[in-house]
Design an enzyme around this catalytic site. Structure first.
Site, short mmCIF file in Angstrom:
data_model
loop_
_atom_site.label_atom_id
_atom_site.label_comp_id
_atom_site.label_asym_id
_atom_site.label_seq_id
_atom_site.Cartn_x
_atom_site.Cartn_y
_atom_site.Cartn_z
N HIS A 107 47.19 -11.02 -16.79
CA HIS A 107 46.27 -12.06 -17.23
C HIS A 107 46.40 -13.36 -16.43
CE1 HIS A 107 45.91 -9.44 -20.78
NE2 HIS A 107 44.81 -10.12 -21.09
N ALA A 108 47.34 -13.43 -15.49
CA ALA A 108 47.49 -14.64 -14.67
C ALA A 108 46.23 -14.91 -13.85
CB ALA A 108 48.70 -14.52 -13.76
#
Length: 221
Positions: A107-108
């Site tokens: 999710h970065a």
């Protein structure tokens, strides 16, 4: 450079994914690199998705990017909090502009999108945010690790061996940062993974009468 010369910062916020933070931290400390966890505050504890606690060694204000070789951004849901923090967004944007290694997993990709650094670049992420990354201008590639210049991205914890191998290779191919060292680390570092209590996530109002809330964590008694 040799890995013993490398200076690496790893970003932390609440709801980080355990492996995606601790695997790179310990992997590169094992190689002798100077690895620091950077968060909004050094006075708070940060809870992982499962309640594993983490503390920051440094805040953004403590970091001179001229003293840094790589920025690693773990996933989980912590990037949702990181992207709300203008200082964190600026740190990632400035790191990319300086040509530092910027490595993001899972999710970065949310933080990369907010920082505006994936436009017209090959990148990957967890498939659930694929549309966010594509809408930010990236060319999405469904591979364990994708490298585009100084940007290294991966999808999931299962990709961590390839992710860290790509970071290692990129560090070995670079010249070390030329500025003075990062501030002296505590011994043991504040970011030691020693686990003595579960971190419990809570919320508080952002201000008097505010309908907005800020997550924070406390250690279980």
């Amino acid at each position: 450079m040799q890995l013993t010369e490398a200076r690496v910062i790893v970003l932390v916020e609440n709801l980080y994914q355990e492996l995606e933070l601790w695997y790179p931290v310990l992997r590169f400390r094992e190689e002798g690199a100077d690895v620091r966890v950077v968060g909004p505050s050094v006075d708070e504890v940060y809870a992982s998705k499962l309640g594993y606690p983490a503390r920051a060694d440094l805040t953004v204000a403590d970091v001179d990017l001229d003293s840094v070789d790589a920025v690693i951004i773990p996933g989980g849901f912590s990037p949702e909090y990181l992207r709300r923090n203008p200082d964190m967004v600026k740190l990632v944007r400035d790191a990319d502009a300086k040509g530092l290694l910027v490595a993001a997993i899972c999710h970065a990709g949310w933080l990369l999108a907010t920082a505006g650094i994936v436009k017209d670049r090959d990148a990957t992420c967890v498939i659930t945010i694929k549309d966010d990354v594509i809408n930010a201008g990236a060319r999405y590639v469904d591979e364990p690790v994708v490298i585009d210049g100084n940007l290294i991205t991966s999808r999931l914890p299962n990709d961590l061996p390839e992710f860290c191998a790509a970071i290692k290779d990129a560090l070995l191919a670079r010249d070390p940062a030329k500025a003075s060292a990062l501030p002296a680390a505590a011994d043991p570092p504040a970011s030691s993974p020693a686990y003595n209590a579960t971190a419990i996530l809570k919320n508080r109002a952002a201000g008097p009468g505010s309908a907005n809330y800020r997550a924070y964590a406390v250690l279980e008694n």
